[in-house]
Design an enzyme around this catalytic site. Structure first.
Site, PDB file in Angstrom:
ATOM      1  N   LYS A 163       0.839  -1.207   0.000  1.00  0.00           N
ATOM      2  CA  LYS A 163       0.000   0.000   0.000  1.00  0.00           C
ATOM      3  C   LYS A 163       0.870   1.253   0.000  1.00  0.00           C
ATOM      4  CE  LYS A 163      -0.395  -0.693   4.965  1.00  0.00           C
ATOM      5  NZ  LYS A 163      -0.788   0.129   6.079  1.00  0.00           N
ATOM      6  N   TYR A 220      16.128  30.539   5.906  1.00  0.00           N
ATOM      7  CA  TYR A 220      15.068  31.355   6.530  1.00  0.00           C
ATOM      8  C   TYR A 220      15.288  31.500   8.026  1.00  0.00           C
ATOM      9  CZ  TYR A 220      12.197  30.852   2.307  1.00  0.00           C
ATOM     10  OH  TYR A 220      11.720  30.892   1.030  1.00  0.00           O
TER      11      TYR A 220
HETATM   12  C1  LIG Z   1      -3.770  -4.705   8.564  1.00  0.00           C
HETATM   13  C2  LIG Z   1      -2.312  -4.607   8.289  1.00  0.00           C
HETATM   14  N1  LIG Z   1      -1.570  -5.740   8.195  1.00  0.00           N
HETATM   15  C3  LIG Z   1      -0.249  -5.716   7.953  1.00  0.00           C
HETATM   16  C4  LIG Z   1       0.434  -4.522   7.810  1.00  0.00           C
HETATM   17  C5  LIG Z   1       1.923  -4.531   7.585  1.00  0.00           C
HETATM   18  O1  LIG Z   1       2.574  -4.012   8.704  1.00  0.00           O
HETATM   19  P1  LIG Z   1       4.182  -3.892   8.726  1.00  0.00           P
HETATM   20  O2  LIG Z   1       4.524  -2.861   7.709  1.00  0.00           O
HETATM   21  O3  LIG Z   1       4.471  -3.441  10.111  1.00  0.00           O
HETATM   22  O4  LIG Z   1       4.719  -5.238   8.395  1.00  0.00           O
HETATM   23  C6  LIG Z   1      -0.289  -3.321   7.910  1.00  0.00           C
HETATM   24  C7  LIG Z   1       0.424  -2.051   7.780  1.00  0.00           C
HETATM   25  O5  LIG Z   1       0.201  -1.082   8.406  1.00  0.00           O
HETATM   26  C8  LIG Z   1      -1.683  -3.361   8.149  1.00  0.00           C
HETATM   27  O6  LIG Z   1      -2.395  -2.253   8.254  1.00  0.00           O
END
Ligand SMILES: Cc1ncc(COP(=O)(O)O)c(C=O)c1O
Length: 347
Positions: free
Chosen positions: A32, A239
């Site tokens: 993601k 700045y």
């Molecule tokens: C529901 C869920 N599972 C797994 C993950 C993966 O987590 P990580 O990046 O800590 O491995 C995330 C990431 O935020 C998540 O939201």
């Protein structure tokens, strides 16, 4: 000028592949937010042995299909009715904790909230009813403190989820709970699949050195020395005149700033690598530039490469170091790099 341009994130797809190969299997690679800022990394994750992909939004699932990815995709975030339609059209599985989503999705993973307090149903009876649905293919939960060894919530969440899985009593479902931290520290959390994000990018979920788990950082961040100035005592950089030279020295201007995601909180609060050595940022980070103290004498020249994250010579700056200086986590450092930073994928 170097060939790299003002700010470049170089992503080593071979490192992503090797990190995936090191992690427990079956592995769902969490890609993601544009692969935590790394760009299109799904093919590399799959080449490294991941067999599932997870995203937060329906659009991210749709984009994976547009890129020609045909592996199973799990959409983990909250969805409006329209977004749910997009996810289903993309042939994605979705995480559900409401009757509406569970009924409308094609393939459902029921989420029990065992203590994260964010998404999922906290009501075990409701989760059991959802889990009896004909389109249910998975059961899941998410840990809040897997990255904090010793915290009591993690074992309590694991126990609550285990009890739920037993109560559902179906062996045809994909059961999953572990994020990177859990996958690395607790085999009992692995179930039928681990969902790893941060570790596949070679960053440490425990905020220390990823090498401790055999992980290789995939992303390095580069810029170049665009200008050199001779400062005399009393000259200031940036700045607000937040830094003033006390003695004569050289100051380099490097064209990266908070418009690129190199945050203003790093003003006077980080090092960069030039010529294989650490040099401190001085003055205020502006939108497009930072200034770097090179000392009284320097052999640095306009056009020299600058590394903000990564290796140069024997020196190394980890995303974990940048995060510590900002009082945040490595996730935010790479995910926060703006679209203006070109991503270059190498192997
Ligand atoms: C529901 C869920 N599972 C797994 C993950 C993966 O987590 P990580 O990046 O800590 O491995 C995330 C990431 O935020 C998540 O939201």
């Amino acid at each position: 000028m170097t060939g790299r341009g003002r700010a470049l994130a170089q992503v080593d797809l071979g490192a992503i592949e090797r990190n995936c190969a090191r992690l427990p299997k079956p592995l769902c690679a969490v890609v993601k937010a544009d692969g935590y800022g790394h760009g299109a990394v799904a093919p590399a994750a799959l080449a490294g042995g991941a067999t599932w992909l997870a995203v937060a939004t329906a659009t991210e699932a749709h984009d994976l299909r547009d890129q020609g990815v045909d592996a199973p995709v799990l959409v983990m975030g909250a969805l409006t009715r329209e977004e749910l339609r997009t996810a289903v059209e993309a042939g994605a599985d979705v995480v559900a904790w409401t009757d509406e989503v569970a009924e409308r999705a094609a393939r459902v993973h029921v989420k029990l909230d065992t203590g994260m307090g964010r998404l999922g149903t906290k009501d075990r009876e409701h989760a059991l009813r959802l889990a009896a649905g004909p389109n249910v293919v998975g059961l899941m939960t998410h840990f809040a403190t897997a990255d904090e060894p010793g915290d009591e919530l993690f074992p309590a969440q694991l126990e609550a989820f285990q009890a739920f899985v037993e109560q559902v009593g179906r062996d045809d479902l994909v059961v999953h709970a572990a994020n990177s931290a859990a996958a690395l520290r607790e085999p009992a959390s692995h179930f039928d699949m681990v969902r790893c994000g941060i570790a596949i990018y070679g960053m440490d979920p425990f905020h220390e050195d990823p090498a401790a788990h055999g992980l290789e950082p995939a992303l390095s961040l580069h810029s170049w020395v665009a200008a050199l100035r001779r400062f005399v005592p009393g000259d200031s950089a940036g700045y607000g005149r937040r830094w003033t030279a006390e003695t004569s020295r050289w100051v380099a201007t490097v064209p990266i700033g908070y418009g690129d995601g190199w945050r203003r909180g790093l003003s006077g609060n980080c090092d960069v690598l030039i010529g294989g050595r650490r040099h401190p940022l001085v003055g205020t980070v502006s939108m497009d530039n930072v200034t770097v103290d090179l000392g009284a004498d320097t052999d640095v020249r306009v056009g020299d490469p600058v590394v903000l994250i990564g290796r140069q010579g024997d020196e190394r700056i980890l995303a974990e170091e940048v995060a510590r200086r900002l009082g945040t986590i490595n996730y935010e450092v790479t995910t926060g790099l703006s679209p203006r930073v070109r991503r270059e994928h190498v192997r």
